[in-house]
Write a protein that holds these residues in place. Sequence first.
Motif, PDB file in Angstrom:
ATOM      1  N   ARG A 190       4.869  -6.127   0.967  1.00  0.00           N
ATOM      2  CA  ARG A 190       5.061  -4.917   1.764  1.00  0.00           C
ATOM      3  C   ARG A 190       5.463  -5.271   3.195  1.00  0.00           C
ATOM      4  O   ARG A 190       6.320  -4.613   3.793  1.00  0.00           O
ATOM      5  CB  ARG A 190       3.774  -4.086   1.753  1.00  0.00           C
ATOM      6  CG  ARG A 190       3.942  -2.696   2.335  1.00  0.00           C
ATOM      7  CD  ARG A 190       2.730  -1.839   2.017  1.00  0.00           C
ATOM      8  NE  ARG A 190       1.534  -2.320   2.676  1.00  0.00           N
ATOM      9  CZ  ARG A 190       1.147  -1.937   3.896  1.00  0.00           C
ATOM     10  NH1 ARG A 190       1.880  -1.083   4.573  1.00  0.00           N
ATOM     11  NH2 ARG A 190       0.037  -2.404   4.416  1.00  0.00           N
ATOM     12  N   GLU A 191       4.864  -6.303   3.756  1.00  0.00           N
ATOM     13  CA  GLU A 191       5.205  -6.719   5.111  1.00  0.00           C
ATOM     14  C   GLU A 191       6.657  -7.195   5.188  1.00  0.00           C
ATOM     15  O   GLU A 191       7.334  -6.987   6.198  1.00  0.00           O
ATOM     16  CB  GLU A 191       4.259  -7.833   5.569  1.00  0.00           C
ATOM     17  CG  GLU A 191       2.820  -7.375   5.752  1.00  0.00           C
ATOM     18  CD  GLU A 191       1.901  -8.510   6.131  1.00  0.00           C
ATOM     19  OE1 GLU A 191       2.376  -9.673   6.133  1.00  0.00           O
ATOM     20  OE2 GLU A 191       0.721  -8.255   6.411  1.00  0.00           O
ATOM     21  N   TRP A 193       9.213  -6.123   3.376  1.00  0.00           N
ATOM     22  CA  TRP A 193      10.135  -4.996   3.266  1.00  0.00           C
ATOM     23  C   TRP A 193      10.137  -4.119   4.511  1.00  0.00           C
ATOM     24  O   TRP A 193      11.194  -3.617   4.922  1.00  0.00           O
ATOM     25  CB  TRP A 193       9.763  -4.136   2.054  1.00  0.00           C
ATOM     26  CG  TRP A 193      10.061  -4.764   0.737  1.00  0.00           C
ATOM     27  CD1 TRP A 193       9.239  -5.572   0.005  1.00  0.00           C
ATOM     28  CD2 TRP A 193      11.274  -4.641  -0.024  1.00  0.00           C
ATOM     29  NE1 TRP A 193       9.855  -5.958  -1.161  1.00  0.00           N
ATOM     30  CE2 TRP A 193      11.104  -5.398  -1.208  1.00  0.00           C
ATOM     31  CE3 TRP A 193      12.469  -3.964   0.172  1.00  0.00           C
ATOM     32  CZ2 TRP A 193      12.092  -5.497  -2.180  1.00  0.00           C
ATOM     33  CZ3 TRP A 193      13.460  -4.049  -0.801  1.00  0.00           C
ATOM     34  CH2 TRP A 193      13.267  -4.812  -1.956  1.00  0.00           C
ATOM     35  N   ASN A 194       8.982  -3.899   5.095  1.00  0.00           N
ATOM     36  CA  ASN A 194       8.875  -2.926   6.181  1.00  0.00           C
ATOM     37  C   ASN A 194       9.568  -3.415   7.453  1.00  0.00           C
ATOM     38  O   ASN A 194       9.447  -4.577   7.839  1.00  0.00           O
ATOM     39  CB  ASN A 194       7.410  -2.629   6.485  1.00  0.00           C
ATOM     40  CG  ASN A 194       6.804  -1.674   5.486  1.00  0.00           C
ATOM     41  OD1 ASN A 194       7.507  -1.046   4.695  1.00  0.00           O
ATOM     42  ND2 ASN A 194       5.485  -1.551   5.506  1.00  0.00           N
ATOM     43  N   GLY A 195      10.294  -2.494   8.095  1.00  0.00           N
ATOM     44  CA  GLY A 195      10.950  -2.828   9.352  1.00  0.00           C
ATOM     45  C   GLY A 195      12.390  -2.355   9.391  1.00  0.00           C
ATOM     46  O   GLY A 195      12.833  -1.533   8.581  1.00  0.00           O
ATOM     47  N   ASP A 196      13.132  -2.898  10.358  1.00  0.00           N
ATOM     48  CA  ASP A 196      14.525  -2.513  10.577  1.00  0.00           C
ATOM     49  C   ASP A 196      15.468  -3.487   9.878  1.00  0.00           C
ATOM     50  O   ASP A 196      15.217  -4.703   9.851  1.00  0.00           O
ATOM     51  CB  ASP A 196      14.830  -2.487  12.077  1.00  0.00           C
ATOM     52  CG  ASP A 196      14.005  -1.435  12.811  1.00  0.00           C
ATOM     53  OD1 ASP A 196      13.657  -0.421  12.180  1.00  0.00           O
ATOM     54  OD2 ASP A 196      13.708  -1.638  14.007  1.00  0.00           O
ATOM     55  N   THR A 223      15.918   1.657   8.150  1.00  0.00           N
ATOM     56  CA  THR A 223      14.492   1.420   8.337  1.00  0.00           C
ATOM     57  C   THR A 223      13.779   1.631   7.009  1.00  0.00           C
ATOM     58  O   THR A 223      14.023   2.625   6.320  1.00  0.00           O
ATOM     59  CB  THR A 223      13.903   2.375   9.392  1.00  0.00           C
ATOM     60  OG1 THR A 223      14.551   2.152  10.644  1.00  0.00           O
ATOM     61  CG2 THR A 223      12.413   2.136   9.554  1.00  0.00           C
ATOM     62  N   ILE A 224      12.922   0.686   6.652  1.00  0.00           N
ATOM     63  CA  ILE A 224      12.100   0.798   5.449  1.00  0.00           C
ATOM     64  C   ILE A 224      10.644   0.896   5.877  1.00  0.00           C
ATOM     65  O   ILE A 224      10.175   0.113   6.707  1.00  0.00           O
ATOM     66  CB  ILE A 224      12.308  -0.407   4.513  1.00  0.00           C
ATOM     67  CG1 ILE A 224      13.769  -0.485   4.061  1.00  0.00           C
ATOM     68  CG2 ILE A 224      11.382  -0.316   3.301  1.00  0.00           C
ATOM     69  CD1 ILE A 224      14.084  -1.694   3.191  1.00  0.00           C
ATOM     70  N   ASP A 225       9.941   1.858   5.316  1.00  0.00           N
ATOM     71  CA  ASP A 225       8.533   2.071   5.654  1.00  0.00           C
ATOM     72  C   ASP A 225       7.769   2.358   4.369  1.00  0.00           C
ATOM     73  O   ASP A 225       7.860   3.452   3.815  1.00  0.00           O
ATOM     74  CB  ASP A 225       8.397   3.233   6.638  1.00  0.00           C
ATOM     75  CG  ASP A 225       6.950   3.452   7.082  1.00  0.00           C
ATOM     76  OD1 ASP A 225       6.116   2.557   6.833  1.00  0.00           O
ATOM     77  OD2 ASP A 225       6.668   4.513   7.668  1.00  0.00           O
ATOM     78  N   GLY A 227       4.046   2.402   2.440  1.00  0.00           N
ATOM     79  CA  GLY A 227       2.620   2.497   2.726  1.00  0.00           C
ATOM     80  C   GLY A 227       1.769   1.612   1.839  1.00  0.00           C
ATOM     81  O   GLY A 227       2.254   0.910   0.946  1.00  0.00           O
ATOM     82  N   GLY A 232       6.995   4.812  -0.245  1.00  0.00           N
ATOM     83  CA  GLY A 232       7.526   4.846   1.106  1.00  0.00           C
ATOM     84  C   GLY A 232       8.889   5.493   1.189  1.00  0.00           C
ATOM     85  O   GLY A 232       9.309   6.225   0.289  1.00  0.00           O
ATOM     86  N   THR A 233       9.592   5.193   2.285  1.00  0.00           N
ATOM     87  CA  THR A 233      10.887   5.802   2.544  1.00  0.00           C
ATOM     88  C   THR A 233      11.894   4.754   2.995  1.00  0.00           C
ATOM     89  O   THR A 233      11.530   3.725   3.568  1.00  0.00           O
ATOM     90  CB  THR A 233      10.790   6.888   3.630  1.00  0.00           C
ATOM     91  OG1 THR A 233      10.289   6.294   4.843  1.00  0.00           O
ATOM     92  CG2 THR A 233       9.868   8.017   3.195  1.00  0.00           C
TER      93      THR A 233
END
Length: 352
Positions: A190-191, A193-196, A223-225, A227, A232-233
């Motif tokens: 998850r870490e 994937w998340n971010g810009d 941006t990937i966010d 949870g 997520g989105t």
Amino acid sequence: MKRTKLLCLFLAVLMLLSLTACGKGGKEEPEDPNLLTVGEFELRYKGASIMTDYEGNDALVLTLDFTNNSKETTDYFWAIYETAMHNDTELDMAIVYLNEETLESVDDSQYQNVDPGATVEIQTAFELDDTTGEVEVIFEEMTGSKNDSITIDLSTVSRESAGSGASNLTGGNKGDGSGGAAVSGGGQPREWWNGDWYGWWVMTGCWGYYEDMEGDWWDICGTIDIGEDGMGTVTLWDEDYTKSEPMVSASVSLDEAGTSEFGTMMSEGGWFTDIALEHADWIVDPGLVDYPDMIHISGYYESGDDAYSYDIYLRPWGTYWDDVIEEDLPYYYYDWYLPLMESGESMPDYIG
């Protein structure tokens, strides 16, 4: 003559013994029509219901036990390919939400990791044009040709509301599933994937209005966010859009299964320009990309007679693309991206 009589007597005794055996236990037990074998996997059909999908239409929801008899841990989604036929027409997959706020859907159970010998209960859903007749569902190995099927008489299927038949792990002497495959907590996938993200996208196989745009490509930011629940989105915008008015606004899920340690991201809903995204329109596995720290999103756009395929290549904002051949670099990589990145600037909400 004596030998002939003895032979006849011997045959008569054999026939009598044979008839006696049949009378006691020779009658074969009928096969369980709800038990399906698909290669190294076993499915037990437990029932079906008619529910309402996210668009308000009827959907056929099947509940099955999935047993993994292979030697590797897997999940139902990557093990089994489904085809449902109704009135000689193949049915589309349906999205039936259990919770519209969290986007939890009935088929989330398909992504639970299942250890060898373990069994989990899963659900799968298909769109229905009408609720009469029969539906044949064919289950086939994802990586083989072995298959089995079951036919469902819709007149025997009751209507239920989503959530009344939630999926659960099953136990017994077959073992328990290893739990949900959605990435949770603060784990590395998850870490990662998340971010810009920054890269480029291209149109190919263009038809209709887009025919003259064959091979056109643009820089793209996103941006990937995701949870802690693995949902997520993804928000994407190219040179003609902005973050506040994006080109893509997708809901996604993240699964531990995949060819790399980062798992697989999958679309669950949302929009690509002016068309709806649905479950599994995107299946994004970083382990299948030629370059490290890159994701490849592929999809298909169709609106009336206008259509094209699209490919989106993204790397985390702040990544040097030195290992990429010149033709795989974003157009504004040198003139826009590098100056911003090397000056420590955050990713802007627009390109250019």
